[in-house]
Design a protein around this motif. Structure first.
Motif: not given
Lengths: 427, 847
Positions: B187, B190, B195, B242-243
């Motif tokens: 999950q 995505q 992390p 997104v990072f």
């Protein structure tokens, strides 16, 4: 005053239940209660325990008529802004009592959730995540209750107060049923909290003694954390049944009832205070219905009249009892209301710049974070969203929003990792 | 052209699908249940729990295979059976019964849907699909294939619930396909690489996503928005973290971890890619379905993520804990407790052709399944033995570490060679593609030229005919003009003819010229073409060479990888063994210390008595008395210190013992205590209290009441029975749903997390529904017990019915005492006792 509500959501059909006043007076005094709930020796420890009270203003509170007034502008509406106990901070004149408490309260005037849908936006505000087809996320109350869980306690940690008692909800998602909210009625009713007909207390003791004895035998074979939890749940139930008075606001002195207000919200806030005193980690009360597509101003006079009394009484009471420093109080709403005033003197849904108020634990008192422009049509300073707020709530009660829970061996973050705590709001 | 595509695709394939081969060994391996026991014994350090009693085995088999506790008759008959093989016989009987089909449909339902509700496909249609698949003895992989490839039309209606209930949302599906079928919870991946878990990457997530993002929810407007799964024939997959929002997006082709890449996707140049084109009226059906390929590749017998996940979930169902635990969280930092066993199970499941019953049978007849929940006695291994083994193991670990380091070095050498070869291949590939493009271009030009020449030829013929005719006419006109020189009209005619002839001649010459030009151009092109073809042939042969090299490098890499993995797994095994030795050592040392301190404490405790006696005598001098008192004081302090020392070691010993026992549980040396699932609770409550018989009677009377106006002749008996069983089913389902609401985790959340909540307890203690189940209605246990007046018999019946075992003498005594105090309301008292057992741990857990 009859409202014309344009959108057909459940909020609109929710009936306001009148308090029936049929509560029976029970034995016991207020003073003795705490000692019953926990041993006196633990009281010291417990005083430091943190908790959250969330007041959910259902339907969408108008920021113009409350925390972010814009008098004299096109969007301002008919009400004035009044000074508060914090020099320079003004709120709408519909909140005269609250204005006197502002030195204990902080405002965020720059919330933008990007959703004008009641359900979607409420989900975001309460859960810190956008609704997703993939995963259901837990309610703030479930996260906080689990995060602050210090092992066996006699009372359930996550309680919502509503007009009527209800079954346990599923709002704890992957955190499991233990952290889902239990709904207590305003009249102190809790489902299945009374012995079934025909069973006396003595006989109940006997059957439980037999049950315990059977358990003792089984535990000789094997004892695990799960057997402990199961055994504990019955003891918890028995304690809860014995101490139903915690849920009974009629045990409060008349002066308290007067102060909080003799209407549902007042009684619910008073009940909430009793629950918080009993170390329940998270309590939510709701007030309806702010979805004022018509007659926005008249409705806000009525609704905020109640809110102002109950909320200011609550803040004052918590502060007086020394509970405010360990209790975070949040006044939230799924969104605000539009700058435009429609032909029915109503305001529509508005997510692009509304306000949330906080007070107490971990929060800098009297602060105002963020701002909207002159007409309140957009955020001009320090925009935050549901995710940032969620991080901030957790941080305020000492939980690390970037930490992970262990759910049956699976690491699950407490909050969406892309959010940021609003650091300048924290004390 | 096809050839070139094939080469490129094969090279792009990377590892490709590893072929699955059966063991060449001709000798028959030991049956699976024995291999399970060997693997567990090897890891257990000689501390296995006892085999459970017959009654325990009976209850757990019924719960695990039929979802309910056994009836009194079933308990009595099993306990009376003397056949030594009776446990295996029972397992066969349970697996062959209809109740197994019903219950396993629930097990698979919860496994795949995790109690998601929703109405796109009714729960009934979905359960019917599962029940039918299980009754028809469909293999596990086939069931999963049906689920993943279903589109909701025809027979696939029920199976489509997995996709449709998630709204065919590709992210929701990616997450749950990975979790449910591949044991990977991607999950987080995505939006970014996980992390904290290195194995879970965004690239893996989007590899699966690319199989699914062409599928979509279609709601038929002509049929009340009935939903189906459509699939488009286009759509690519790009992602970025997104990072790192500023980085370029990556693209991915459909791929699964372990080298399962979508094979040659047929290119339908110009051809219609649809069987049914997308429209507002119908769900699209592509000629080539990526989702269909996903169904095939996920369930491929060589896909060990799938085979291991499947056996692990079935194992966890039977044993109460997965070899990988939690079952959807298989990654490097959460390795299986028994990697070899997991592999044995997975391989055997493939050999059994994914036969669910046979696989469960093998587990159920293993000794491992039959162990008691009670911990084994104290370890029998001595500290000295442990120290010896630990030393040997430590040396082995050091050696293996060195070996695996050199493995790593060699591996990376080969890896870099492979990647160098691959980049060469990519260069050649590009060159081939350039040349092919040029060839295409040339061919097109050549064809144009040819056409131009043909056209010119045609024109030439036409002009020639015209010229021929005109030439004749010119000659005739000339003759006429010569004969009639003064006739101006005739002279003009002649001139006109002549002009046309001249003009035509010019045109013919022009055409001839262009034909010659074309020819020249065409010759030049032909030269270029053959040069390009030569180049292509060269490139192709280079490519074949390179492909060989890549294959070789890959082969070498695989060999090294296998060796590396073997070393690694040996290393892990040794480490695991070492850590369990440590637990033992720790426990043994601490309990030795405790024993020693206990002895010292006893010694110290004994001393003050003598002193006190001395002090008690009143004939000492004051100084003497002083010193005696001081000594007594010191002894008191020593005693306190000894007590403290003992207490703290005792606590540590208990902790060490708890850790040791936990490790026994993880190693399946002792049976896990499993909480009953909500359905097992409902099934057992119904069985225990005799509610099925009560429901039957109630249903019959309800039916009779509904049909009281009918003449007996009008009644169709078959129909009557069906309607009555529907009414019984309704009542049973109501009990089930009560338990699900109270005891299950919320919909969509993992269902293997135990929760005991206060509202569950208050429900069981006080709810009117529970009181109703305990009322002595016709057909029930409580009704039956009303007519029994011997307390011993009441006790016996209560325990047999509710806890599926005979009562012990102590228990009979307890019950007799309870009843003797309640002579005036025996029936109420029996209800309370039944309630006490129903609310007890023994009922709540599967032991």
């Amino acid at each position: 005053m009859k409202g014309h509500y344009a959108c057909n959501s459940s909020e609109h059909t929710m009936a306001r239940r009148q308090f029936l006043g049929t509560l029976t007076a029970g034995a016991g005094t207020v003073a003795g209660l705490n000692a019953l709930i926990r041993p006196a020796a633990a009281a010291q420890l417990v005083a430091k325990k943190k908790r959250i009270l969330s007041i959910f203003l259902n339907g969408g509170l108008s920021q113009f008529e409350s925390w972010d007034p814009k008098p004299g502008t096109l969007s301002g509406g008919p009400f004035r802004a009044i000074p508060t106990s914090v020099p320079g901070t003004h709120v709408c004149e519909l909140l005269p009592q609250t204005a006197k408490q502002m030195h204990r309260i902080s405002l965020i005037r720059s919330v933008n959730t990007a959703s004008d849908d009641h359900n979607l936006s409420r989900y975001m505000i309460e859960r810190g995540h956008a609704k997703s087809a993939i995963t259901d996320y837990p309610h703030l109350g479930a996260v906080v209750t689990k995060g602050l869980d210090e092992g066996p306690s006699l009372l359930p940690g996550h309680i919502h107060v509503s007009s009527a008692a209800g079954a346990r909800s599923s709002n704890s998602a992957y955190l499991g049923p233990k952290y889902a909210s239990i709904t207590v009625g305003t009249d102190g009713d809790l489902k299945n909290s009374q012995l079934p007909g025909g069973l006396t207390a003595t006989i109940d003791d006997q059957r439980h003694a037999f049950r315990r004895q059977a358990n003792e035998r089984f535990l000789l074979r094997r004892r695990t954390a799960e057997t402990d939890a199961y055994v504990q749940s019955y003891e918890q139930a028995l304690q809860l049944m014995q101490q139903r008075e915690i849920f009974d606001v009629t045990k409060e002195p008349e002066s308290a009832a007067e102060k909080y207000g003799k209407f549902d919200l007042g009684r619910q806030c008073l009940l909430a205070r009793r629950l918080l005193e009993s170390d329940i980690s998270f309590v939510q009360v709701s007030h309806s219905n702010y979805d004022t597509h018509a007659e926005n101003f008249n409705y806000h006079i009525k609704l905020l009249g109640e809110f102002d009394q109950s909320f200011s009484a609550l803040i004052d009471d918590l502060a007086e009892r020394g509970m405010l420093e360990s209790t975070l109080v949040i006044v939230m709403s799924e969104f605000g209301r539009s700058p435009d005033i429609n032909g029915d003197y109503g305001r529509e849904h508005w997510c692009k710049g509304f306000s949330i108020a906080m007070a107490g634990c971990g929060i800098q008192a009297g602060a105002v974070i963020g701002a909207t422009n002159k007409d309140g049509t957009e955020v001009t300073d320090r925009q935050v969203d549901h995710n940032d707020l969620f991080h901030t709530y957790l941080q305020a009660v000492g939980l690390d929003p970037t930490a992970h829970f262990n759910i049956g061996g699976r690491p699950v973050p407490l909050a969406d990792p892309t959010g940021q705590t609003i650091k300048e709001l924290l004390s | 052209m096809m050839l070139y595509r094939h080469i490129c695709v094969c090279l792009a394939l990377g590892i490709g699908i590893p072929t699955f081969a059966n063991d060449d060994d001709s000798h028959q391996p030991a049956p699976l249940h024995q291999r399970i026991d060997v693997a567990i014994a090897e890891s257990s350090l000689g501390s296995l729990a006892q085999i459970a009693s017959d009654a325990e085995f009976l209850r757990r088999s019924y719960l695990d295979l039929h979802g309910r506790s056994p009836t009194v008759a079933e308990v009595n008959s099993f306990l009376a059976e003397t056949e030594p093989n009776k446990r295996a016989v029972l397992v066969d009987k349970l697996l062959g019964a209809d109740e197994f089909n019903d219950f396993f449909a629930i097990v698979l339902d919860v496994m795949f849907l995790e109690r998601r509700g929703g109405s796109r496909i009714s729960q009934e249609e979905w359960k019917t699909f599962l029940r039918n698949a299980i009754s028809a003895k469909q293999p596990f992989d086939q069931i999963v294939r049906s689920i993943l490839s279903a589109d909701g039309t025809g027979d696939s209606r029920g199976a489509a619930k997995f996709l449709l209930q998630r709204g065919v949302e590709p992210h929701a599906l990616t997450r749950d396909v990975a979790r449910t079928f591949l044991a990977r919870d991607l999950q987080c991946a995505q939006c970014h690489d996980h992390p904290i878990i290195d194995d879970y990457s965004q690239a893996e997530y989007y590899g699966i996503f690319a199989f699914l993002n062409r599928s979509y929810l279609f709601e038929d407007p002509a049929d009340g928005n009935k939903s189906y799964v459509g699939e488009k024939a286009e759509g690519t997959t790009e992602f970025k973290s997104v990072f790192f929002p500023d980085e370029d997006a990556s693209q991915t082709i459909p791929r699964l971890l372990g080298g399962f890449v979508l094979e040659v996707e047929p290119r339908l140049d110009g051809e219609d890619p649809y069987v049914v084109a997308p429209s507002k009226e119908t769900a699209a059906v592509p000629k080539f379905s990526r989702r269909g390929q996903l169904a095939r590749l996920v369930t491929h017998p060589a896909n060990e993520h799938f085979t291991k996940n499947s056996v692990n979930r079935l194992w966890a169902h039977m044993m109460g804990r997965g070899i990988v635990d939690p079952v959807d969280f298989h990654h490097g930092d959460n390795p299986p407790s028994h990697p070899q066993l997991l592999k044995i199970l997975a391989d055997e499941f493939v050999n059994l052709k994914f036969n669910i019953r046979e696989f469960l049978r093998q587990i159920a007849v293993s000794e491992t399944y039959q162990r008691s929940v009670a911990f084994p006695d104290e370890p029998t291994v001595s500290l000295a033995e442990i120290e010896r083994e630990a030393t040997t193991l430590s040396t082995a670990v050091t050696e293996l570490k060195a070996a695996s380091k050199s493995d790593d070095e060699e591996y990376s050498l080969f890896e870099s060679r492979l990647s160098a070869e691959r980049s060469k291949v990519a260069r050649v590939d590009n060159a081939i593609s350039d040349v092919c493009k040029r060839l295409d271009e040339h061919n097109k030009q050549q064809q144009n030229l040819k056409k131009a020449s043909q056209d010119a030829g045609k024109q030439l013929t036409e002009k020639q005919q015209q010229l021929d005719a005109l030439s004749v006419a010119v000659v005739s006109a000339k003759k006429v003009a010569d004969v009639l020189p003064d006739d101006e009209t005739l002279a003009n005619a002649y001139n006109q003819y002549k002009e046309r002839v001249d003009q035509l001649n010019k045109e013919v010459a022009g055409i001839n010229q262009s034909i010659a030009d074309n020819k020249q151009q065409s010759e030049a092109l032909a030269k270029q073409l053959s040069a390009a073809k030569r180049k292509l042939a060269g490139l192709k042969s280079e490519c074949v060479g390179l492909a060989d090299m890549v294959a070789e490098a890959r082969g070498a890499l695989r060999v090294f990888d296998a060796r590396r993995k073997k070393h690694e797994s040996l290393l892990n095994e040794r480490r695991r063994r070492l850590s369990s030795l440590d637990l033992y050592r720790d426990y043994l040392k601490k309990s030795d210390a405790r024993r020693e301190l206990a002895a010292r404490l006893a010694e110290t405790e004994a001393r003050p008595n003598e002193l006190n006696q001395l002090i008690a005598r009143e004939d000492q001098l004051p100084a003497e008395r002083e010193s005696l008192l001081a000594k007594a004081d010191q002894q008191q302090q020593e005693l306190a210190a000894a007590k403290n020392a003992y207490e703290s070691v005792a606590v540590e010993t208990d902790l060490a013992s708890a850790r040791l026992r936990k490790s026994w549980e993880r190693r399946f040396a002792v049976r896990s205590l499993k909480p009953l699932t909500p359905e097992q609770l409902a099934g057992s409550a119904i069985t225990a209290l005799g509610l099925k018989a009560r429901f039957q009677l109630e249903a019959e009377s309800e039916w009779a009441n509904n049909h009281k106006d009918k003449e007996p002749a009008e009644i169709d008996d078959g129909k009557k029975q069906t309607e009555i069983s529907a009414l019984v089913h309704e009542r049973v389902a109501q009990v089930e749903s009560t338990f699900v609401t109270l005891f299950a985790a919320p919909a969509g959340a993992p269902q293997d997390v135990f929760s005991a909540t206060v509202d569950q307890a208050m429900f069981l203690a006080n709810d009117g529904q529970v009181q109703d189940w305990l009322s002595p209605a016709a057909g029930t246990l409580l009704k039956r017990l009303q007519s029994v007046d011997n307390p011993n018999l009441v006790a016996g019946e209560l325990y047999l019915a509710i806890l599926s075992r005979p009562a012990t003498d102590t228990e009979k005594k307890t019950i007799t005492e309870y009843l003797s105090q309640r002579m005036s309301d025996q029936n109420k008292a029996i209800q309370e006792l039944a309630w006490g057992l129903l609310a007890s741990l023994e009922f709540r857990f599967n032991y």
